[in-house]
Design an enzyme around this catalytic site. Structure first.
Site, PDB file in Angstrom:
ATOM      1  N   CYS A   1       0.837  -1.216   0.000  1.00  0.00           N
ATOM      2  CA  CYS A   1       0.000   0.000   0.000  1.00  0.00           C
ATOM      3  C   CYS A   1       0.869   1.263   0.000  1.00  0.00           C
ATOM      4  O   CYS A   1       1.484   1.586  -1.005  1.00  0.00           O
ATOM      5  CB  CYS A   1      -0.978  -0.041   1.160  1.00  0.00           C
ATOM      6  SG  CYS A   1      -2.411   1.025   0.932  1.00  0.00           S
TER       7      CYS A   1
ATOM      8  N   HIS B   1      -4.013  -5.051   0.222  1.00  0.00           N
ATOM      9  CA  HIS B   1      -3.717  -5.628   1.538  1.00  0.00           C
ATOM     10  C   HIS B   1      -3.796  -7.152   1.494  1.00  0.00           C
ATOM     11  O   HIS B   1      -4.882  -7.724   1.599  1.00  0.00           O
ATOM     12  CB  HIS B   1      -4.701  -5.089   2.580  1.00  0.00           C
ATOM     13  CG  HIS B   1      -4.479  -3.670   2.946  1.00  0.00           C
ATOM     14  ND1 HIS B   1      -4.179  -3.257   4.222  1.00  0.00           N
ATOM     15  CD2 HIS B   1      -4.485  -2.543   2.192  1.00  0.00           C
ATOM     16  CE1 HIS B   1      -4.026  -1.943   4.250  1.00  0.00           C
ATOM     17  NE2 HIS B   1      -4.218  -1.488   3.020  1.00  0.00           N
TER      18      HIS B   1
ATOM     19  N   GLU C   1      -3.014  -9.298   3.699  1.00  0.00           N
ATOM     20  CA  GLU C   1      -3.425  -9.925   4.968  1.00  0.00           C
ATOM     21  C   GLU C   1      -4.936 -10.070   5.049  1.00  0.00           C
ATOM     22  O   GLU C   1      -5.458 -10.832   5.856  1.00  0.00           O
ATOM     23  CB  GLU C   1      -2.906  -9.113   6.152  1.00  0.00           C
ATOM     24  CG  GLU C   1      -3.798  -7.994   6.649  1.00  0.00           C
ATOM     25  CD  GLU C   1      -3.923  -6.831   5.675  1.00  0.00           C
ATOM     26  OE1 GLU C   1      -4.868  -6.029   5.823  1.00  0.00           O
ATOM     27  OE2 GLU C   1      -3.092  -6.723   4.755  1.00  0.00           O
TER      28      GLU C   1
END
Length: 432
Positions: free
Chosen positions: A319, A403, A405
């Protein structure tokens, strides 16, 4: 009686209404009575009601385009300025609330029903809420989740975060899609006029402001937690800490650290202003440049740090880290019309010719045409064709705009943590 007669007439004329049903309904209609709420109502001398047994509109969202949206408040009260963005995630509002990348913004949830799962501390992505406010269509009056420890409204009030509901979020989303992200003011202060709030919106700006210094940690620390066994979805992860990773905290999320730890990394987290020379003294196997809020062009010190580290150890940017890598390599970043915020963005991995559904949260992007020769475009956002991932094999660089995760969101991109492990492993073998 007129209303009752009219209802009976409408029912009797319906082709789906039988005579026996009509007789039963006529008997039941006689049982209808007016029920007044037990809440006490105070009246003035002329008999008008001053209090109501339901909440009335007591808040406003004033956008910089001059539109005023009346709403009901929950959480904290007061007046707050921010940039309004919309998030298309269906779940995970607590992870969104605690994502530092939302600093300086009001998050509008396009999913109309928010609050039904309440709050639990296990789902937090940082130690506090960083966003300026939460905008929802319908606030659940109750919670129905066994992990819940408190309702959303109490949680926001304790953390001094404003929220509004009973507002037309669909209409505001259409406006943001047409006009782009808009500055706005949330207020429960009746003494301020709409013009006062509009002036505040016009005077405030988020572009060119360093927001990562306000969300970063103050001192280095070691992260030790990994993904809990009840949430672990990738059982092929490495066991033991084989690699030492230094993670720059530009607003890092806990689950990024958990996924790296689960993959077999010892992690040292350092502040956003930590000198590159100090990081290199730690002799790390790799460096992570994390997610974070705001404009990457507003943090030239971070870009200089990235420049000093790349080429010396393998690096992974996520990001904000991806954008800083783009600038450090000589590329340019730009502000998007309304950004990407949500857990359902399709991305194509060009190398594997594979489509992944990703979780995203950013208002800026890297211009791939501005990057030097040797830098590879690895991922493309299928909604708008923007750059979603980069690689520079010659310098052991990899990055993603979104992202991996996935908190909240799907786990399609979790394999990139294994790719970072492989990158460090290859670099270590070459060094030997």
């Amino acid at each position: 009686m007129a209303t009752r007669a009219a209802t009976s007439s409408l029912l009797s004329n319906s082709p789906f209404f039988s005579s026996s049903h009509q007789n039963r309904t006529s008997r039941n209609v006689k049982c209808f009575t007016i029920v007044r709420c037990s809440a006490s109502l105070s009246t003035t001398s002329n008999g008008s009601t001053t209090d109501r047994p339901w909440k009335i509109a007591d808040a406003r969202l004033v956008l910089e385009d001059g539109s005023v949206w009346n709403a009901k408040s929950f959480g904290a009260t007061g007046t707050q300025v921010g940039e309004v963005v919309f998030n298309t995630s269906l779940t995970g509002y607590q992870e969104i609330l605690t994502d530092p990348s939302y600093a300086g913004q009001f998050v509008l949830m396009t999913n109309p029903h928010i609050g039904n799962t309440g709050i639990n501390l296990g789902d937090e992505e940082s130690q506090q809420c960083f966003l300026g406010g939460l905008v929802v269509r319908s606030l659940s009056p109750s919670t129905s989740n066994w992990r819940c420890t408190e309702p959303l409204s109490d949680y926001l009030a304790k953390r001094n975060v404003m929220g509004i509901y009973d507002v037309d979020t669909r209409a505001i989303t259409r406006r943001l899609r047409q006009e782009g992200s808009l500055k706005g003011v949330l207020s429960t202060d009746g003494s301020k006029t709409d013009k006062d709030l509009l002036d505040m919106a016009h005077k405030w700006d988020i572009v060119g402001v360093d927001l990562i210094s306000g969300v970063s940690c103050n001192a280095p620390y070691e992260w030790v937690d990994k993904t809990g066994s009840e949430w672990e979805f990738n059982t092929s992860g490495s066991v033991g800490k084989r690699f030492h990773v230094v993670a720059y905290d530009f607003g890092i999320k806990h689950n990024i650290l958990r996924r790296l730890t689960s993959a077999g990394c010892k992690i040292t987290v350092v502040p956003s202003t930590w000198k590159a020379s100090e990081v290199l003294k730690m002799n790390p196997d790799g460096v992570l440049f994390s997610n974070g809020p705001g404009d990457p062009s507003a943090v030239p010190y971070a870009v200089e740090t990235v420049k000093e580290i790349i080429g010396k150890v393998p690096v992974f940017g996520i990001c904000m880290g991806h954008q800083l890598l783009g600038q450090a390599l000589g590329g340019k970043t730009f502000k998007m019309k309304f950004g990407h915020h949500g857990g359902n963005h399709p991305v194509r991995d060009i190398r594997k010719n594979r489509v992944e559904i990703s979780a995203q949260n950013h208002n800026y992007a890297v211009d791939p045409a501005s990057l030097p020769e040797g830098v590879q475009l690895t991922h493309v956002n299928l909604n708008d064709g923007s750059c979603a991932g980069l690689a520079f094999p010659a310098l052991n660089i990899m990055s993603l705009q979104y992202h991996p995760e996935a908190s909240p969101g799907p786990h399609d991109s979790d394999s990139v943590f294994g790719e970072f492990i492989s990158l460090m492993e290859q670099a270590k073998n070459v060094a030997l």
